[in-house]
Design a protein around this motif. Structure first.
Motif, short mmCIF file in Angstrom:
data_model
loop_
_atom_site.label_atom_id
_atom_site.label_comp_id
_atom_site.label_asym_id
_atom_site.label_seq_id
_atom_site.Cartn_x
_atom_site.Cartn_y
_atom_site.Cartn_z
N LYS A 872 -1.05 -0.62 -4.42
CA LYS A 872 -1.30 -0.18 -3.07
C LYS A 872 -1.83 1.26 -3.06
O LYS A 872 -1.60 2.03 -4.00
N SER A 873 -2.50 1.61 -1.98
CA SER A 873 -2.99 2.98 -1.79
C SER A 873 -2.64 3.43 -0.38
O SER A 873 -2.66 2.64 0.56
N GLY A 874 -2.37 4.71 -0.22
CA GLY A 874 -2.08 5.25 1.10
C GLY A 874 -1.18 6.47 1.00
O GLY A 874 -0.49 6.67 -0.01
N THR A 875 -1.20 7.29 2.03
CA THR A 875 -0.28 8.43 2.05
C THR A 875 1.17 7.95 2.11
O THR A 875 2.08 8.68 1.75
N SER A 876 1.36 6.70 2.55
CA SER A 876 2.70 6.11 2.54
C SER A 876 3.30 6.12 1.14
O SER A 876 4.52 6.20 0.98
N PHE A 877 2.45 5.99 0.13
CA PHE A 877 2.95 5.85 -1.24
C PHE A 877 2.84 7.15 -2.02
O PHE A 877 3.50 7.31 -3.05
N ALA A 878 2.02 8.07 -1.53
CA ALA A 878 2.07 9.42 -2.09
C ALA A 878 3.39 10.09 -1.70
O ALA A 878 3.93 10.91 -2.46
#
Length: 960
Positions: A872-878
Motif C-alpha cells: 500500500k501507499s499513502g500518508t496513512s502508512f507513513a
C-alpha cells in the motif's frame, strides 16, 4: 561466461529455500510475541531479519542458482539446522519439507494452536547453537553480496530474467486487415455532404485467448469512432481473416483457419458513409456494425453500444496527460501503455492509420458517461479519398542497381566505365549524418516511450538538457536528435530494464535492415518489432504485475481509470457501458475514488450535510469529505512495481539494523517501562500471524455497543498495526477501533483519545485518518481532546492526507499540537499524493510508498495470497512508520539517557531530534520542502556515527 540457468532440481531447491524462509519468518514472529526470555527473543528477531534477507537475495539471484551452488546449499543447510522437527522424508532437506507442509496447514488456525505448534519447530533450547547460526547467517549474507553485488551484476533481463510464461505470438493478419479496412472505409467517403471524414481507431493488442483456442474465429475486429461533422459514432468493423502465417518466432509457425460465414441475413453494401452516420444520430444507444469483405464495406445489423462516451467532454490526448497530469502515469499505466503503443506500431506500420509524423498528441482518451476515462487509447486519422490500390507504387523501388554498383571495387570505378543505366554516384554516396532511419514510426515510438517513462514531454526533456531542435525537423536527422536526448537520460532509465532495451532497438537503424543493408519487408519487420520491442515490454509488464495476462490486457486496460492512477473502474448494475468482469463493491470503494465511494457517501451524506450543524459551519459535501480519504490509501496493492517493493524491503532492513545495534544488546529482558502506543483505526484481525506477537495489550471498539469486537472489516487497521509491530517491536499496542465502513464523528475520536491518555497511559497516539475541514459538528470536542493529550505529554501523530495539491493538510494533522506526517518514496522524494509543504512550518516526512504489511485473512484469497499481505501507499502508512521511529527514539533515550528521556515526550523536543536525523550535513536543506526521516547506519545518518556522538547530540537537544 554466461551463468547456467537453474532448472529441474535447481528450481525445486530454490522454491524450497524461499518457502522455508517464509515459514520460519512467520513462526519466529509468533514465538517472539510470547517469548519471555530476552536473549531468545532477540535471536528470534534476528532470524526474522535473516529470513527476509535470504528470501530477498535468493529471489534476486535465483536464475543462476544451480543445484550445486554453494550459497544455495549453505542456506538450506542453515535452515535445516534451525528446525527441531523430525524429517518427514528421506530428502536431504526433509525437515524443511515437513515444516512447510505442516505450517501451511496450521497457520490459519487460532493463535494458541499456532503458538503450540511453533514452540516445537525451532531449537530454542539450544542458545549456543542459535548464536552460531545467527553468525552463520550474517556470513552467508556478506558472501552473497560479495559474489553477486546488487549493482555489479552484468546480465540482461532478456537473457537471465525469471522464467517467462510462454505466450503464443500475435496474428500477422491484423496488419493486412487494418489496411483493407482503411481502403473500404475511404471508398465509402466519396460524397458531397462534407469535406472530410475522421476516424479514431481503438489501439489494442488484438490478442485474446479465444483466437488461439477457437478454430471458428474468422475475423479481426476493430473498434473505432467515426465522424463527418465531429459527431462521433461508435463503430465496430469485422474484417475477414485470410489464411496467413502468424509470426515465425523461434521457428514456430501457425496457420489461421479458413473463413466461414455464419450470418443469418444478407449484409448491405455501404455506398455513402455519411448516410449511415447520420442515421445513427437517432440511435444513441446503438453502435454501427460493418464488415469488410473482398474490399467492400458492408453494413451488418446494429448492436447495443459498448462504449458510451460523453460527447459533451472533449477527449484528452496522451500528450495532455503527460504535460498536465503526470501523476496519472503510475508504474502500471506506464507499462500497459508502453505495450499497447508498441502493438500499435506492430499492427499499423506502413498503413494510413499510422502516419510517420504521429506522436502523443494523436493518441486520445475519452470520458464515459460514468465520468471515468478508461485506459483505452485511440489514434485519430483522416479518411482521405485516394486510390489505395496504387499505394505500393509509392514504396521505395528495388535496390538491385544500387547494390550492383556498390559491390564494385572502389579502385575500379571509372566514370568512363559507368553504364548509363547505373544510378548517379552523387545520389548513392550521401552524407553519413543524413542517413534516414528506415522506419520513422519507430523513432516516434521511442519518443513516446521516453515520455511515458520519464513522465515529461519530449521537448521539455530536450530543453532540460540544453538541447534545442527546430520545430520542422528533417526526417533524416530526427533519429539522431532523439538518440541525443535518450543518451542524456540513459542513467535515469535502468540499463537492465526492457524500457531501455526497447528504446535502443527502436533508435538503432541497423536493427531494421537485413544483412545487405536493405530495409525489412512488412512481414520481416513485424517479426522484428515483436521480438525486439513488443515482447520485451510484455515481459517487463508481466514481471512487475504478475496478475496481468497479455491475452487479457485489452480488457484489463479498459477497466482501469487513467485519470485515477489506473485504479479499477467500478461498474454498477445499471451501467450499460461496462465491459469485462464487474468490480465488486468492496473493490470499488477502495479502488475508485469517484465511483465506488459513491456507495459509501450515501451512508454518511445525511450526517455531513445535516442542516443541524449550526450557523457559521461550512456545509461539508460528501465529495469534499471523501477527498481526504479518511482512512484510505493512495494506490492499490497490485499497482506497485517489483522495484518499488524491493526498495521498501531494503529500507525496512536498514531501519531494523539500527534497532539490532542500539536496542537489542541492551534489553536482556522485556523493558520494564515499554513504549505504549494507541492506534486509532479500523480495528485489527486477531487471527493474523503477523499480529500474534503479544504486543497488543488492550482493544476497544467505539463504533458499536460491542466494545470488545474490534474485527477489521476494512483492512486499514490491520495494515497499520502490523507496520507498527515491524518498526516498534518492543512497544505495547492499544487498539482503538474508531471506524467501520464509515468514519466516526469527531466526538467519538475524542473519547478514544481521552481513554488512551487517562486509562491506557500511552506515550504516543497514531492517527492514520483525517477530516477535510474542522467545520463539522463535534470537532471542537476532538480539538479539546487533542489539547488535553498534548498537555499530558502524549505525542500525537496524524496522516497529512492523500490529495496532493488539491487540498491542504487534513484535520487533525493540521492541528499545531499534532505532528503531521507526509509521505516520500524510498529515496526521500516527495510522494505525488502528499500535500504541499507549508511555509514557516516543519514538514516531516518518511517513506509511505509500496509498504508491505498484513491484510485481514478473510479479505484475502489464500490461493493467490498465502501470506495474507498487501502493498500500500499513502500518508496513512507513513504515519505508523514515523510513530515507530519516535518509539525507537523514546526507547533509546530510556536505555542510554534515562535522566533526560522524559523530555523527549515533549513535541518540540521530539521534532528537534527528528529534524537532526533528517540533516545529513550542516549544509543540508529540506528535500522537496520536506524533512525526510530515515534510520540507517550510513555515515551521514545520526545513527551511523559513534554512540558517544549520538548521546551527546540528543542530550544537547533535550536540554531545558
Amino acid at each position: 561466461m554466461a551463468p547456467i540457468l537453474a532448472s529441474g532440481r535447481g528450481c525445486d531447491l530454490v522454491d524450497l529455500v524461499l518457502a522455508t524462509s517464509k515459514s520460519i519468518l512467520q513462526i519466529a514472529k509468533v514465538l517472539s510475541g510470547r517469548q519471555t526470555e530476552r536473549e531468545v527473543k532477540k535471536l528470534l528477531r534476528h532470524f526474522i531479519v535473516h529470513c527476509m534477507l535470504v528470501f530477498d537475495q535468493v529471489q534476486r539471484i535465483r536464475t543462476i542458482l544451480v543445484p550445486e551452488n554453494d550459497l544455495l546449499s549453505r542456506a538450506l543447510g542453515l535452515f535445516e539446522s534451525l528446525i527441531a522437527l523430525d524429517a518427514t522424508s528421506k530428502h536431504p532437506y526433509g525437515r524443511q519439507q515437513g515444516l512447510n507442509k505442516r505450517w501451511d496447514a496450521i497457520r490459519t488456525q487460532k493463535a494458541d494452536a499456532k503458538f503450540a505448534f511453533a514452540s516445537r519447530c525451532l531449537i530454542l533450547d539450544q542458545t549456543p547453537k542459535l548464536h552460531a547460526l545467527d553468525e552463520s547467517f550474517n556470513v552467508w549474507e556478506e558472501d552473497v553480496m560479495a559474489k553477486y553485488p546488487e549493482d555489479g551484476l552484468d546480465w540482461s533481463l532478456d537473457d537471465y530474467g525469471p522464467p517467462k510464461e510462454r505466450r503464443p505470438e500475435p496474428s500477422y493478419a491484423v496488419h493486412s486487415a487494418a489496411r483493407s479496412m482503411f481502403k473500404a472505409l475511404t471508398r465509402s467517403t466519396s460524397c458531397e455532404c462534407c469535406t472530410k471524414h475522421d476516424a479514431r481507431l481503438c489501439l489494442r493488442t488484438y490478442r485474446t485467448l479465444e483466437m488461439y483456442q477457437d478454430d471458428d474465429n474468422e475475423t479481426n475486429d476493430f473498434e473505432m469512432l467515426l465522424s463527418s461533422h465531429h459527431d462521433w459514432q461508435e463503430t465496430h468493423v469485422h474484417t475477414v481473416r485470410k489464411r496467413v502465417v502468424r509470426f515465425m518466432v523461434d521457428n514456430e509457425t501457425q496457420q489461421s483457419p479458413p473463413a466461414k460465414n455464419h450470418l443469418d441475413y444478407k449484409p448491405m453494401p455501404v455506398k455513402r458513409l455519411c448516410d449511415q452516420l447520420k442515421k445513427m444520430q437517432q440511435m444513441a444507444s446503438k453502435r454501427l456494425e460493418f464488415k469488410v469483405e473482398n474490399g467492400r464495406l458492408l453494413k451488418l445489423r446494429s448492436e447495443k453500444s459498448k462504449f458510451r462516451i460523453d460527447k459533451r467532454k472533449p477527449p484528452m490526448s496522451l500528450q495532455q496527460f503527460i504535460r498536465e497530469s503526470p501523476r496519472s502515469l503510475t508504474e502500471k499505466t506506464k507499462r500497459i501503455l508502453a505495450v499497447l503503443l508498441s502493438y500499435t506500431v506492430l499492427h499499423l506500420h506502413d498503413t494510413p492509420w499510422l502516419q510517420p509524423s504521429w506522436n502523443s498528441s494523436n493518441i486520445f482518451f475519452f470520458q464515459t458517461l460514468s465520468s471515468n476515462i478508461p485506459l483505452r487509447p485511440f489514434i485519430q486519422t483522416q479518411l482521405t479519398v485516394q486510390d489505395l490500390d496504387d499505394q505500393d507504387e509509392h514504396k521505395p523501388q528495388s535496390n538491385a542497381g544500387r547494390d550492383a554498383f556498390l559491390e564494385r571495387d572502389p579502385d575500379d570505378l571509372d566514370p568512363d566505365d559507368l553504364d548509363p543505366d547505373d544510378p548517379d554516384p552523387d545520389d548513392i554516396f550521401t552524407d553519413p549524418d543524413d542517413i534516414e532511419h528506415p522506419f520513422p514510426t519507430l523513432v516516434t515510438l521511442a519518443v513516446v516511450l521516453m515520455e511515458l517513462y520519464l513522465a515529461a514531454p519530449f521537448n521539455i526533456l530536450a530543453k532540460n538538457r540544453d538541447l534545442y531542435f527546430p520545430e520542422d525537423v528533417d526526417s533524416r536527422t530526427r533519429s539522431l536528435d532523439v538518440a541525443s536526448v535518450f543518451n542524456e537520460y540513459k542513467r535515469e532509465i535502468p540499463q537492465n530494464s526492457q524500457f531501455h532495451y526497447a528504446l535502443e532497438k527502436c533508435l538503432d537503424p541497423r536493427t531494421w535492415e537485413d544483412d545487405n543493408g536493405r530495409k525489412l519487408d512488412d512481414q520481416a519487420l513485424s517479426v522484428k518489432i515483436y521480438e525486439e520491442v513488443v515482447r520485451p515490454l510484455e515481459d517487463e509488464l508481466c514481471d512487475a504485475f504478475d496478475f496481468i495476462r497479455i491475452e487479457e490486457l485489452d480488457t484489463t486496460a479498459e477497466n482501469l481509470d487513467f485519470r485515477s492512477w489506473g485504479q479499477a473502474i467500478y461498474h454498477n448494475e445499471e451501467d450499460t457501458s461496462s465491459r469485462g468482469t464487474p468490480v465488486s463493491l468492496r473493490e470499488g470503494i477502495f479502488s475508485s475514488p469517484r465511483r465506488g465511494l459513491a456507495k459509501m457517501n450515501d451512508s454518511v451524506s445525511s450526517y455531513l450535510s445535516s442542516p443541524d450543524l449550526g450557523s457559521g459551519h461550512h456545509m461539508v459535501t460528501s465529495s469534499e469529505y471523501m477527498a481526504a480519504k479518511f482512512y484510505d490509501d493512495e494506490k492499490a496493492s497490485d499497482s506497485h512495481s517489483r522495484l518499488e517493493m524491493e526498495d521498501y524491503i531494503q529500507w525496512r532492513l536498514k531501519h531494523q539494523a539500527v534497532l539490532r545495534k542500539f536496542v537489542d544488546p541492551f534489553l536482556k529482558q522485556p523493558p520494564e517501562n515499554p513504549i505504549k502506543i494507541a492506534l486509532l483505526d479500523s480495528g485489527v484481525d486477531d487471527t493474523h500471524s503477523s499480529l500474534d506477537t503479544g504486543q497488543i495489550k488492550l482493544k476497544r471498539n467505539w463504533t458499536t455497543s460491542k466494545k470488545k469486537d474490534v474485527a477489521d472489516r476494512d483492512g486499514h487497521g490491520t495494515f497499520t498495526a502490523s507496520v507498527l509491530i515491524d518498526y516498534a517491536p518492543d512497544s505495547e499496542l492499544f487498539i482503538a477501533k474508531i471506524a467501520d465502513g464509515v468514519p466516526s464523528p469527531p466526538e467519538v475520536v475524542a473519547q478514544a483519545i481521552r481513554t488512551a491518555v487517562d486509562e491506557w497511559k500511552v506515550d504516543i497516539i497514531s492517527m492514520s485518518f483525517g477530516y477535510p475541514t474542522n467545520q463539522i459538528e463535534g470537532y471542537d470536542e476532538l480539538e479539546s481532546a487533542i489539547l488535553y493529550a498534548y498537555s499530558k505529554g502524549v505525542l500525537l501523530f496524524a496522516a497529512a492526507s492523500n490529495s496532493g495539491a488539491n487540498l491542504d493538510r487534513a484535520y487533525p494533522a493540521r492541528d499545531p499540537h499534532v505532528i503531521c506526517v507526509h509521505s516520500t518514496d524510498s529515496n526521500g522524494n516527495r510522494s505525488k499524493f502528499s500535500p504541499t509543504p507549508l511555509a514557516q512550518e516543519i514538514n516531516l516526512a518518511t517513506i509511505g510508498e509500496a509498504i508491505e504489511s498484513a491484510w485481514p485473512v478473510k479479505l484475502c484469497d489464500a490461493e493467490t495470497n498465502s501470506q495474507f499481505v498487501q502493498w500500500k501507499s499513502g500518508t496513512s502508512f507513513a504515519t505508523p512508520i514515523l510513530v515507530g521511529i519516535a518509539a525507537f527514539l523514546l526507547q533509546y533515550a530510556r536505555i542510554h539517557l534515562p535522566d533526560k528521556a522524559h523530555m523527549l515526550k515533549r513535541q518540540e523536543k521530539m521534532k528537534s531530534v527528528l529534524l537532526k536525523i533528517s540533516d545529513k550535513t550542516q549544509q543540508s536543506i529540506a528535500r522537496d520542502g520536506y524533512s525526510y526521516i530515515a534510520l540507517n547506519l550510513f555515515a551521514d545518518n545520526l545513527f551511523g556515527k559513534s554512540k558517544v556522538f549520538i548521546d551527546e547530540t540528543i542530550g544537547e537537544l533535550l536540554k531545558r
